[in-house]
Write a protein that holds these residues in place. Sequence first.
Motif, short mmCIF file in Angstrom:
data_model
loop_
_atom_site.label_atom_id
_atom_site.label_comp_id
_atom_site.label_asym_id
_atom_site.label_seq_id
_atom_site.Cartn_x
_atom_site.Cartn_y
_atom_site.Cartn_z
N GLY A 71 0.22 -3.68 6.79
CA GLY A 71 -0.23 -5.06 6.91
C GLY A 71 -1.31 -5.46 5.94
O GLY A 71 -1.65 -6.64 5.84
N PHE A 72 -1.90 -4.49 5.19
CA PHE A 72 -2.95 -4.82 4.23
C PHE A 72 -2.36 -4.90 2.83
O PHE A 72 -1.54 -4.08 2.44
N ASP A 73 -2.78 -5.88 2.06
CA ASP A 73 -2.24 -6.18 0.74
C ASP A 73 -2.62 -5.08 -0.26
O ASP A 73 -3.79 -4.90 -0.60
N CYS A 74 -1.60 -4.34 -0.74
CA CYS A 74 -1.85 -3.23 -1.67
C CYS A 74 -2.41 -3.72 -3.00
O CYS A 74 -3.25 -3.05 -3.62
N ALA A 75 -1.94 -4.89 -3.48
CA ALA A 75 -2.45 -5.43 -4.74
C ALA A 75 -3.92 -5.82 -4.61
O ALA A 75 -4.72 -5.62 -5.52
N PHE A 76 -4.28 -6.38 -3.46
CA PHE A 76 -5.67 -6.71 -3.17
C PHE A 76 -6.52 -5.44 -3.17
O PHE A 76 -7.59 -5.39 -3.79
N ALA A 77 -6.03 -4.40 -2.50
CA ALA A 77 -6.75 -3.13 -2.45
C ALA A 77 -6.95 -2.56 -3.84
O ALA A 77 -8.03 -2.06 -4.19
N MET A 78 -5.92 -2.62 -4.69
CA MET A 78 -6.03 -2.09 -6.04
C MET A 78 -7.00 -2.93 -6.87
O MET A 78 -7.75 -2.39 -7.70
N VAL A 80 2.65 -6.16 0.71
CA VAL A 80 2.22 -5.93 2.09
C VAL A 80 3.35 -5.23 2.82
O VAL A 80 4.47 -5.77 2.91
N HIS A 81 3.09 -4.02 3.33
CA HIS A 81 4.15 -3.20 3.90
C HIS A 81 3.92 -2.95 5.40
O HIS A 81 2.79 -3.05 5.89
N THR A 82 5.00 -2.62 6.08
CA THR A 82 4.94 -2.36 7.52
C THR A 82 4.53 -0.93 7.83
O THR A 82 4.23 -0.61 8.98
#
Length: 211
Positions: free
Chosen positions: A171-178, A12-14
């Motif tokens: 703020g959105f989880d990149c691993a979740f998105a992938m 999760v990045h800013t």
Amino acid sequence: MKSKVVVEDTFVHTEETSLTVRKTSLFFTGDGFTAYDCKGQLVFRVDTYGPDSRDLGELVLMDATGRCLLTVRRKRPSLHNRWEGYLGEREEGKKPIFSVRRSSIIGRSNVTVEVYSNPTEEYQIEGSFAQRNCTFFNADKVSVAEIRRKVDACAHVVLGKDVFSLSIKPGFDCAFAMGLVLVLDQIQVDDFAENRIDADPIITDDPNFSS
């Protein structure tokens, strides 16, 4: 946007994150993926080695070191093509952390994502993954991620569909998105199989028969 950690806060990045996602095999529909950041560093990978190498109803998302982050598994039986996600490796008795299902089974449908830890946290994925053109919306209809065709910055040409961009909002989880990308790809595989069955020509020995 408030941070939404579903898989791991490390991803999760800013700032907005742009990943280049590549299918690692063109020989089998729904095969593995690799995802790279803007510096060309490997971030995620999904390894498969052909259609019989593992349970096709289950896919594992790993980080660059091969650590299992997330397992997505098809729920059977399921009328709405439902998938469920599990933290790390799925084990017997382990509860899923989210589910993905079609919003409709008639005509062109969107996809609904439910996060079990928060009953109010729901996402809609609209558009066409097959065309690499879809958007992830939260419950407030705010875009949190997008999938688009990849453009070669030097040649100014659109690349093939085996390479595409995944843009994730701060703020959105990149691993979740992938993980959701993996499910969308499998839904497309199912659609492809269904369309092939519907489109198969009728074979007959009658010379007077015309379809």
